[in-house]
Structure formats: C-alpha cells, structure tokens
Design a protein around this motif. Structure first.
Motif, PDB file in Angstrom:
ATOM      1  N   HIS A  27       4.952  -2.413   8.495  1.00 31.04           N
ATOM      2  CA  HIS A  27       5.422  -1.104   8.060  1.00 31.04           C
ATOM      3  C   HIS A  27       6.900  -0.976   8.390  1.00 31.04           C
ATOM      4  CE1 HIS A  27       4.807   3.129   6.880  1.00 31.04           C
ATOM      5  NE2 HIS A  27       5.777   3.383   7.761  1.00 31.04           N
ATOM      6  N   VAL A  62       0.827  -1.211   0.000  1.00 27.11           N
ATOM      7  CA  VAL A  62       0.000   0.000   0.000  1.00 27.11           C
ATOM      8  C   VAL A  62       0.862   1.263   0.000  1.00 27.11           C
ATOM      9  CG1 VAL A  62      -1.992  -1.092   1.062  1.00 27.11           C
ATOM     10  CG2 VAL A  62      -0.196  -0.129   2.520  1.00 27.11           C
ATOM     11  N   SER A  63       2.167   1.086   0.148  1.00 31.94           N
ATOM     12  CA  SER A  63       3.112   2.198   0.068  1.00 31.94           C
ATOM     13  C   SER A  63       4.497   1.596  -0.106  1.00 31.94           C
ATOM     14  CB  SER A  63       3.061   3.066   1.335  1.00 31.94           C
ATOM     15  OG  SER A  63       3.588   2.352   2.445  1.00 31.94           O
ATOM     16  N   ALA A  64       5.495   2.449  -0.225  1.00 35.84           N
ATOM     17  CA  ALA A  64       6.857   1.954  -0.352  1.00 35.84           C
ATOM     18  C   ALA A  64       7.305   1.226   0.911  1.00 35.84           C
ATOM     19  CB  ALA A  64       7.803   3.112  -0.645  1.00 35.84           C
TER      20      ALA A  64
END
Length: 345
Positions: free
Chosen positions: A300, A267-269
């Motif tokens: 994360h 969902v993100s880097a």
C-alpha cells in the motif's frame, strides 16, 4: 565593467552547460519489517525478529553520467547494502556489495565493468510478482527475503570482475551478455562466470529468457548451470506471471526444476494484492523429492516514495528435499509472516 559582465556571463553559461552534461545522484532505500517464523517439526520453536531489506534491500547508492559528446556517455554506479536493523554493511560486509561498476553507453548499447547483477537475476526480478523480495528468507537474517530468487539461485546473483554488454532497446527487443573472470593462475576456467539474457516487450506482453554458468575453483572444475524462461501479461484487472527454471551441476549433485505462477491484482489506486505458487522437483533423488511454496502479500503506497507491506508464505518440503534452504531441514514446513515499511529517497 561591461567586459567583466560579459566574461562573467560567458563563464556562467559554460558552467551551466557543463552541469547539464554531467550528473551525480545520491539515492537509497530504507526497508524495515517485523518477521515471525515457524520452521515446523524439529525446529527450536517460533522466532520473531526485526529485519532490514525485506521488500527491497536497504541501500545507499551513488550513480552518475557524463556526456562525452556525439551520443557517447560515461556511467558509473556505487551501491552499498545496509542491514539497517543493526547499522551494518550487507553482502558480507563489502563496502559496495550491491554494485561497483563503470562503463560507456551510446548508439552501440552499453558496456559495464566491475561488480554487478548477473543477467539472469534481472530476468527473474522482472518476472517475479514479488520482485525478488517480501516472501521467503529467514527471520533474523536481514535482506534474506528474495522471493522467487530464493528458489532459483544456487549461486550468488551478483558477480565480481565482470564485463557486461547490453543492447539498446531495439523495437522492444533487448539482450545482455556477460563474462566474469575467475582470476585463477594457470586455468582461466576456474571461478569463471558466463551469462546471457534476452527479452521482448510488446504492449502488455513481456517475455524473457536467461542462461548462467558458474564454475568453482576446484581442481576438477564443477559448473552450476541455470536456465530460466518466463513472462508476464498485463490484463488490466491483473498482471499474470509464469516461469520455468532448470538448475544442474556438472557432477549432478545439484539438479532441480522449478515452475512458478503468480499475479499482481490492483485493488485501489494505492494498493495491490500479490500472490505466487512455486513447485520444485529435486531430480538428484527419485522419491519424496517435491516442494510447494505459496506466498500472498499486500502493498500500500502512502506516497511515491513510501509504502507499507505485509505477507504470509508457506514452504512444504517432502522428506528428501529442502527447496532454497529456507526451512529447518528436509521434510520440514516453514511459515513466515511479516509487516514492514519501505522508504525510498
């Protein structure tokens, strides 16, 4: 003076060459999480705990290699599990319970002798979106969260007194075969473990299969046999996973099938959502014999070495089954929530 300088230069060159040919690495993982567990009807109530090794087992390890020349290398690994919440050794207090082996590698592949993973464990770990961690287990029991492994393994995923041969990567194909000596007088079959695995990688596709047979040491030897097949495919926006497992003992006391499907969605880097669903059928009984297991988590990365994670999982058992022995008993529903931090060095 000139001769002394030349001698020192030669010694320095030899020392540098020897250092380049050999290496020893000290490494480790410290993983701590807060767990909240509810085991449903009949359980003594909610349980809250600080546990070690939920995403990855906390550990301290030593590994190294020595270049013997002509492409031949000597390799070793010593890895101890740590219950960091209490400062104790994991794996029942073994000094190096995660790994203790030495071997050779070269153009022929690699041979390892000692305590090591079974080939089927590495196959399951490669397919499970949770990498045999984060979900499952019990609050208050460090290193108990083993993801899909909690449902797959009816025996220990590691093996003592073993010899393992693995091929090199052959155009995407790789295979391993392993023999674990039972070391029982008068009967080589008692306590023996035998396993094999094969995998193939081609771009975004990965497929693998493995088989394991573990004998007990009883007078009439009873073997528990695991068969696993699975794979992953990276679609770019998500990485999907699918697997099937069948476990059966010679005396039919243990016999079940397991289907599992999952995905990892970046969902993100730095962050990714992970989810999986497993369906278990206990064939040792004929009615009310199914379990459903759902887990969802998020990881994360704060850096290349440190990340945060959280997950929620739910195991729902019919009245004649307790998949993986996770819940308080047959027919129970287990809920587990956690939030943790993992640091690798």
């Amino acid at each position: 003076m000139k001769k002394s300088l030349i001698a020192l230069s030669v010694l320095a060159a030899v020392a540098g060459s020897a250092q380049a040919q050999s290496s020893v690495t000290v490494y480790g993982v410290l993983d701590m999480a807060f767990n909240a567990e509810h085991n449903g009807a009949g359980a003594p109530g909610n349980k809250y705990a600080v546990d070690s090794g939920i995403q990855s087992g906390s550990r301290l390890g030593f590994k190294g290699t020595e270049d013997l020349g002509n492409g031949l290398k000597a390799n070793f690994k010593l890895e101890m599990g740590v219950n960091a919440d209490e400062g104790k050794s994991a794996q029942g207090g073994l000094a190096f319970g995660r790994a203790a082996w030495v071997g050779l590698s070269g153009d022929f592949g690699s041979v390892q002798i000692g305590r090591q993973n079974k080939p089927i464990f590495d196959a399951v770990d490669a397919v499970d979106p949770f990498s045999t961690g984060i979900i499952g287990g019990n609050a208050g029991s460090s290193t108990s969260a083993t993801g899909l492994g909690n449902l797959v393994f009816a025996t220990n995923p590691r093996i003592n007194n073993s010899i393992n041969y693995s091929t090199n990567n052959l155009s995407g194909f790789q295979a391993s075969v392993q023999y674990g000596a039972g070391e029982q007088a008068g009967d080589a079959g008692k306590g023996r473990g035998m396993g094999l695995s094969a995998s193939y990688t081609a771009g975004p596709l990965f497929v693998t299969g493995a088989y394991q047979a573990d004998n007990d040491t009883a007078a009439v030897v009873n073997a528990i046999k695991h068969a696993f097949v699975g794979g992953t495919y990276d679609f770019g926006v998500a990485k999907g996973a699918l697997s099937f497992t069948k476990v059966r003992s010679d005396n039919n006391a243990t016999q079940y099938k397991l289907w599992s499907v999952g995905a990892t969605v970046p969902v993100s880097a730095a962050g990714a959502i992970i989810a999986s669903y497993s369906y278990v059928t206990n064939d040792a009984v004929k009615t009310d014999n199914n379990s459903g297991y759902f887990g969802i988590g998020y990881t994360h990365s704060l850096s290349k070495r440190t990340n945060l994670y959280t997950s929620a999982s739910r195991l729902k058992n019919d009245k004649n089954v307790n998949a993986g022995g996770i819940a308080s008993g047959n027919g129970a529903t287990e809920l587990l929530y956690n939030v943790g931090i993992r640091h690798m060095f």
